[in-house]
Design an enzyme around this catalytic site. Structure first.
Site, mmCIF file in Angstrom:
data_model
loop_
_atom_site.group_PDB
_atom_site.id
_atom_site.type_symbol
_atom_site.label_atom_id
_atom_site.label_comp_id
_atom_site.label_asym_id
_atom_site.label_seq_id
_atom_site.Cartn_x
_atom_site.Cartn_y
_atom_site.Cartn_z
ATOM 1 N N GLY A 92 0.827 -1.201 0.000
ATOM 2 C CA GLY A 92 0.000 0.000 0.000
ATOM 3 C C GLY A 92 0.865 1.257 0.000
ATOM 4 N N THR A 93 1.961 1.213 0.743
ATOM 5 C CA THR A 93 2.853 2.383 0.829
ATOM 6 C C THR A 93 3.356 2.777 -0.555
ATOM 7 O OG1 THR A 93 3.535 1.705 3.040
ATOM 8 C CG2 THR A 93 5.006 3.213 1.880
ATOM 9 N N ASN A 172 -6.835 3.674 10.421
ATOM 10 C CA ASN A 172 -6.279 2.428 10.957
ATOM 11 C C ASN A 172 -6.230 2.381 12.476
ATOM 12 O OD1 ASN A 172 -4.349 4.463 9.991
ATOM 13 N ND2 ASN A 172 -2.849 3.256 11.113
ATOM 14 N N GLN A 200 -7.398 0.042 4.675
ATOM 15 C CA GLN A 200 -8.113 -0.605 5.791
ATOM 16 C C GLN A 200 -9.547 -1.000 5.442
ATOM 17 O OE1 GLN A 200 -7.143 -1.681 8.752
ATOM 18 N NE2 GLN A 200 -5.080 -0.837 8.829
ATOM 19 N N SER A 220 -3.807 -2.777 -0.093
ATOM 20 C CA SER A 220 -2.752 -3.678 0.376
ATOM 21 C C SER A 220 -3.376 -5.019 0.754
ATOM 22 C CB SER A 220 -2.083 -3.046 1.594
ATOM 23 O OG SER A 220 -1.060 -3.880 2.056
ATOM 24 N N HIS A 222 -2.412 -7.649 2.528
ATOM 25 C CA HIS A 222 -2.277 -8.336 3.828
ATOM 26 C C HIS A 222 -3.316 -7.889 4.850
ATOM 27 C CE1 HIS A 222 -0.007 -5.243 6.324
ATOM 28 N NE2 HIS A 222 0.208 -4.751 5.129
ATOM 29 N N CYS A 348 2.959 0.547 12.512
ATOM 30 C CA CYS A 348 4.264 1.165 12.328
ATOM 31 C C CYS A 348 4.758 1.799 13.616
ATOM 32 C CB CYS A 348 4.194 2.234 11.253
ATOM 33 S SG CYS A 348 3.381 1.647 9.785
HETATM 34 N N1 PLP Z 1 -2.572 3.020 4.803
HETATM 35 C C1 PLP Z 1 -3.173 2.535 5.909
HETATM 36 C C2 PLP Z 1 -4.451 3.135 6.378
HETATM 37 C C3 PLP Z 1 -2.594 1.455 6.605
HETATM 38 O O1 PLP Z 1 -3.194 0.997 7.703
HETATM 39 C C4 PLP Z 1 -1.371 0.918 6.131
HETATM 40 C C5 PLP Z 1 -0.720 -0.184 6.868
HETATM 41 O O2 PLP Z 1 -0.928 -0.418 8.035
HETATM 42 C C6 PLP Z 1 -0.814 1.459 4.963
HETATM 43 C C7 PLP Z 1 -1.438 2.499 4.333
HETATM 44 C C8 PLP Z 1 0.462 0.898 4.411
HETATM 45 O O3 PLP Z 1 0.222 -0.335 3.765
HETATM 46 P P1 PLP Z 1 1.434 -1.385 3.567
HETATM 47 O O4 PLP Z 1 1.686 -2.005 4.883
HETATM 48 O O5 PLP Z 1 0.919 -2.378 2.571
HETATM 49 O O6 PLP Z 1 2.566 -0.611 3.019
#
Ligand code: PLP
Length: 396
Positions: A92-93, A172, A200, A220, A222, A348
């Site tokens: 997702g990032t 999140n 999410q 994302s 996972h 994170c």
């Molecule tokens: N955006 C939100 C709202 C998230 O909760 C997360 C991950 O926890 C991300 C983006 C980032 O996704 P990824 O872990 O696949 O990089």
């Protein structure tokens, strides 16, 4: 002799870890979800047998290409969009970084409207662009409980032109949901570009990107029982942005790098499962979430719920502040020792002692530690009773 001792210790440790896994209560599904066994099987078959490079012209390469294009068609049909609008990424990032940096470079964006409760994948990308004087940042006001103040969003949109709006669909940490209809309508009226972080929410709600005025959406796998290291970016067919990565020109030049075939197939399969069983999963998870909320309020004095239990909040999440005290400060660690996995903030930042910026933004008491419980289709009601029993033994 020394070698034998280490071997014995290793066996003991592995045995303890296996026991932990059997008796563990996993209430941290907003951080990540366990892989669905059906998805794991599919991926295992691909990892073992489908090793062809999708860019190769020979038969194994063509087989891999077919897997990717099938996955793209599956994802696109679940979202009501054309397959050509789906670009697979590593997470997702990466999808969020690609959209934000690409929009700033490609559209000459000078103003970004965002909120103070975005995930770091959005806020740090925007901060970076701001630090390099590429853009000005405008934070939309938050209404009670961390919801977006739509009147303020409209006011900001009317002040600036060539704007990119970056907002998350579901938060999140506290689970607040963005009203996609209102937001996309406002962006349409004011000719603004809209990026929605659906990391999410995808797989939990029916999302029809084709019907909304959305330019980008990040996802994302996972978070819905798919593999880690696999995501995608939806890019509306009417817009074009430059890529983040330069290289072999995969993903129609939007995302260079040899494709993660098993990850892509796993993502599509997990999303298909999530969408097919969405109603049943939602019912099951809501029941567990509500039972947990009831038991928390019945058993613990002075706790404060930070999430929204209405339709405007994620149905799989509870965020609660507990009264300050020496035990409360060590709560995450104590729960972990008892085999209960929860989070104190976003994945994170879990483990960090600093107060969550999201909780700060909605005015939570910084002295009170917060716990996030997040549930999935694999959780069971009896785990709630067990978790409450453990919490009581620690807190009361
Ligand atoms: N955006 C939100 C709202 C998230 O909760 C997360 C991950 O926890 C991300 C983006 C980032 O996704 P990824 O872990 O696949 O990089």
């Amino acid at each position: 002799m020394e070698k034998n001792v280490f071997q014995l210790l290793r066996i003991k440790r592995n045995f303890a870890l296996s026991l932990y896994a059997v008796f563990m209560i996993y209430f941290d599904n907003a951080a990540t979800t366990p892989l669905d066994p059906g998805v794991a099987e599919l991926m295992y078959d691909i990892l073992r047998n489908r090793y062809g490079n999708p860019s190769s012209v020979h038969a194994p390469g063509r087989e891999s290409r077919v897997i990717i294009e099938d996955a793209r068609r599956t994802v696109a049909s679940l979202l009501g969009v054309k397959p050509a609008t789906i670009f697979f990424t590593s997470c997702g990032t990466e999808a969020l970084n690609t959209a934000i940096s690409g929009a700033v470079e490609g559209f000459g964006i000078k103003h970004i409207i965002t909120s103070t409760i975005e995930h770091h994948a959005v806020s740090h990308t925007i901060d970076h662009l701001h630090a390099h004087q590429k853009i000005e940042v405008h934070h939309v006001k938050l209404a009670a409980g961390g919801h977006i103040d739509y009147a303020d969003l409209e006011q900001l949109l009317s002040c600036y032109s060539n704007v990119l709006v970056c907002l998350m669909h579901a938060n999140n940490e506290i689970g607040t949901l963005l009203d996609l209809e209102i937001t996309s309508q406002l962006c349409k009226q004011h000719h603004a570009f809209l990026l929605v972080d659906t990391v999410q929410s995808l797989g939990k709600y029916q999302l029809d990107f084709g019907k909304l005025h959305i330019h980008f959406a990040a996802c994302s796998s996972h978070k819905f029982h798919g593999p880690k290291g696999s995501g995608f970016l939806y890019i509306n067919q009417d817009v074009k942005i430059p890529p983040l990565l330069q290289g072999g020109g995969q993903e129609r030049h939007m995302r260079s790098g040899t494709e993660n075939i098993a990850g892509i197939a796993g993502l599509a399969s997990a999303l298909n499962l999530a969408c097919t069983h969405m109603v049943d999963n939602r019912q099951h998870i809501t029941k567990i979430r509500n039972a947990m909320a009831d038991q928390l309020s019945n058993n613990f004095k002075g706790i404060v719920f930070n999430n929204d239990f209405s339709e405007r909040g994620l149905y799989n999440l509870i965020n609660v502040s507990v009264p300050a005290g020496s035990v409360a400060d060590m709560l995450l660690q104590r729960l972990d020792m008892e085999g209960v996995c929860v989070s104190g903030g976003s994945a994170c930042t879990s483990g960090a002692v600093s107060v969550s910026p999201v909780l700060q933004a909605i005015g939570c008491d910084p002295e009170k530690p917060a716990l996030r419980f997040s549930f999935s289709k694999f959780n069971q009601l009896h785990e709630v009773d067990e978790c409450i029993k453990i919490l009581k033994s620690i807190l009361n």
